[in-house]
Design a protein around this motif. Structure first.
Motif, short mmCIF file in Angstrom:
data_model
loop_
_atom_site.label_atom_id
_atom_site.label_comp_id
_atom_site.label_asym_id
_atom_site.label_seq_id
_atom_site.Cartn_x
_atom_site.Cartn_y
_atom_site.Cartn_z
N LEU A 15 0.82 -1.22 0.00
CA LEU A 15 0.00 0.00 0.00
C LEU A 15 0.85 1.26 0.00
CD1 LEU A 15 -2.78 -1.02 2.53
CD2 LEU A 15 -2.97 -0.83 0.06
N MET A 16 2.09 1.15 0.41
CA MET A 16 2.95 2.32 0.51
C MET A 16 3.67 2.62 -0.81
SD MET A 16 2.14 3.08 3.45
CE MET A 16 3.20 4.27 4.19
N GLY A 17 3.26 1.96 -1.89
CA GLY A 17 3.85 2.26 -3.19
C GLY A 17 5.04 1.40 -3.55
N GLY A 18 5.41 0.46 -2.70
CA GLY A 18 6.53 -0.41 -3.02
C GLY A 18 6.16 -1.40 -4.11
N LYS A 19 7.13 -1.73 -4.93
CA LYS A 19 6.89 -2.68 -6.01
C LYS A 19 6.96 -4.10 -5.48
CE LYS A 19 6.50 0.18 -9.45
NZ LYS A 19 5.22 0.39 -10.06
N LEU A 20 6.27 -4.98 -6.17
CA LEU A 20 6.29 -6.39 -5.84
C LEU A 20 7.71 -6.90 -6.10
CD1 LEU A 20 4.57 -8.88 -5.13
CD2 LEU A 20 4.18 -9.16 -7.57
N SER A 21 8.31 -7.50 -5.10
CA SER A 21 9.71 -7.92 -5.24
C SER A 21 9.82 -9.29 -5.88
CB SER A 21 10.41 -7.94 -3.88
OG SER A 21 10.00 -9.05 -3.13
N ASP A 22 10.91 -9.48 -6.62
CA ASP A 22 11.16 -10.79 -7.21
C ASP A 22 11.44 -11.83 -6.12
OD1 ASP A 22 13.57 -9.57 -6.58
OD2 ASP A 22 14.59 -10.24 -8.40
N ASP A 23 11.99 -11.39 -4.97
CA ASP A 23 12.22 -12.31 -3.86
C ASP A 23 10.91 -12.87 -3.32
OD1 ASP A 23 14.97 -11.97 -3.95
OD2 ASP A 23 15.00 -10.43 -2.39
N LYS A 24 9.89 -12.02 -3.23
CA LYS A 24 8.59 -12.48 -2.74
C LYS A 24 8.00 -13.52 -3.69
CE LYS A 24 4.06 -10.82 -1.23
NZ LYS A 24 3.23 -9.64 -0.99
N LEU A 25 8.06 -13.24 -4.99
CA LEU A 25 7.55 -14.19 -5.98
C LEU A 25 8.32 -15.50 -5.91
CD1 LEU A 25 5.76 -14.99 -8.34
CD2 LEU A 25 7.36 -13.79 -9.86
N GLU A 26 9.63 -15.42 -5.81
CA GLU A 26 10.46 -16.63 -5.75
C GLU A 26 10.12 -17.48 -4.52
OE1 GLU A 26 15.13 -17.56 -5.11
OE2 GLU A 26 14.64 -16.05 -6.62
N LYS A 27 9.90 -16.84 -3.38
CA LYS A 27 9.53 -17.57 -2.16
C LYS A 27 8.20 -18.29 -2.33
CE LYS A 27 12.12 -14.72 1.04
NZ LYS A 27 12.10 -13.70 2.08
N VAL A 28 7.22 -17.62 -2.94
CA VAL A 28 5.92 -18.24 -3.17
C VAL A 28 6.06 -19.43 -4.11
CG1 VAL A 28 3.64 -17.91 -4.23
CG2 VAL A 28 4.57 -16.18 -2.67
N LEU A 29 6.80 -19.27 -5.20
CA LEU A 29 6.99 -20.36 -6.16
C LEU A 29 7.65 -21.57 -5.51
CD1 LEU A 29 8.14 -18.37 -9.32
CD2 LEU A 29 5.89 -19.36 -8.89
N ASN A 30 8.70 -21.33 -4.72
CA ASN A 30 9.40 -22.43 -4.05
C ASN A 30 8.54 -23.11 -3.00
OD1 ASN A 30 11.84 -22.42 -5.51
ND2 ASN A 30 12.60 -20.71 -4.31
N GLU A 32 5.21 -23.33 -2.92
CA GLU A 32 4.17 -24.13 -3.57
C GLU A 32 4.77 -25.37 -4.25
OE1 GLU A 32 1.18 -23.58 -2.80
OE2 GLU A 32 1.48 -21.59 -1.97
N ALA A 33 5.95 -25.24 -4.84
CA ALA A 33 6.61 -26.39 -5.47
C ALA A 33 6.93 -27.47 -4.44
CB ALA A 33 7.88 -25.94 -6.19
N ALA A 34 7.32 -27.06 -3.25
CA ALA A 34 7.63 -28.02 -2.18
C ALA A 34 6.38 -28.81 -1.77
CB ALA A 34 8.22 -27.30 -0.97
N GLU A 35 5.19 -28.23 -2.02
CA GLU A 35 3.93 -28.90 -1.69
C GLU A 35 3.34 -29.63 -2.91
OE1 GLU A 35 1.33 -26.03 0.10
OE2 GLU A 35 2.80 -25.52 1.64
N GLY A 36 4.12 -29.74 -3.99
CA GLY A 36 3.69 -30.50 -5.15
C GLY A 36 2.96 -29.71 -6.22
N TRP A 37 2.87 -28.38 -6.06
CA TRP A 37 2.19 -27.54 -7.05
C TRP A 37 3.16 -27.16 -8.15
CZ3 TRP A 37 -2.93 -27.05 -6.86
CH2 TRP A 37 -3.57 -27.25 -5.63
N GLN A 38 2.68 -27.15 -9.39
CA GLN A 38 3.47 -26.73 -10.54
C GLN A 38 2.88 -25.43 -11.08
OE1 GLN A 38 3.66 -29.65 -13.64
NE2 GLN A 38 4.98 -28.41 -14.93
N LEU A 39 3.76 -24.48 -11.41
CA LEU A 39 3.30 -23.20 -11.95
C LEU A 39 2.58 -23.43 -13.27
CD1 LEU A 39 3.29 -20.09 -11.89
CD2 LEU A 39 5.47 -20.18 -13.12
N ARG A 40 1.40 -22.83 -13.40
CA ARG A 40 0.62 -22.92 -14.63
C ARG A 40 0.67 -21.59 -15.39
NH1 ARG A 40 -1.52 -26.49 -18.21
NH2 ARG A 40 -3.38 -25.61 -19.12
N THR A 41 0.30 -20.49 -14.71
CA THR A 41 0.35 -19.16 -15.35
C THR A 41 0.61 -18.08 -14.32
OG1 THR A 41 -2.03 -18.77 -15.07
CG2 THR A 41 -1.35 -19.76 -17.15
#
Length: 67
Positions: A15-30, A32-41
């Protein structure tokens, strides 16, 4: 015929205008992958904020895995 289940995760800018970080996205992807989810889109979208009716720039990240 193989069946799948799907999961959608919303990621948004702060909310303070910060951009979505690539670190945050990478953590989410990893995570979910550890729980057996595969990125679709990954889709850019206006994601509703917690305060007020407006949206902020964000991503909808869709995962799938076999049932």
């Amino acid at each position: 015929m193989q069946r799948f289940e799907y999961k959608v995760v919303q990621l948004r800018e702060s909310l303070m205008g910060g951009k979505l970080s690539d670190d945050k996205l990478e953590k989410v992807l990893n995570k979910e992958a550890a729980e057996g989810w595969q990125l679709r889109t990954i889709t850019g979208a206006d994601v509703k904020g917690r305060l007020g009716p407006g949206g902020v720039d964000g991503l909808l990240v869709t995962f799938e895995r076999p049932v």
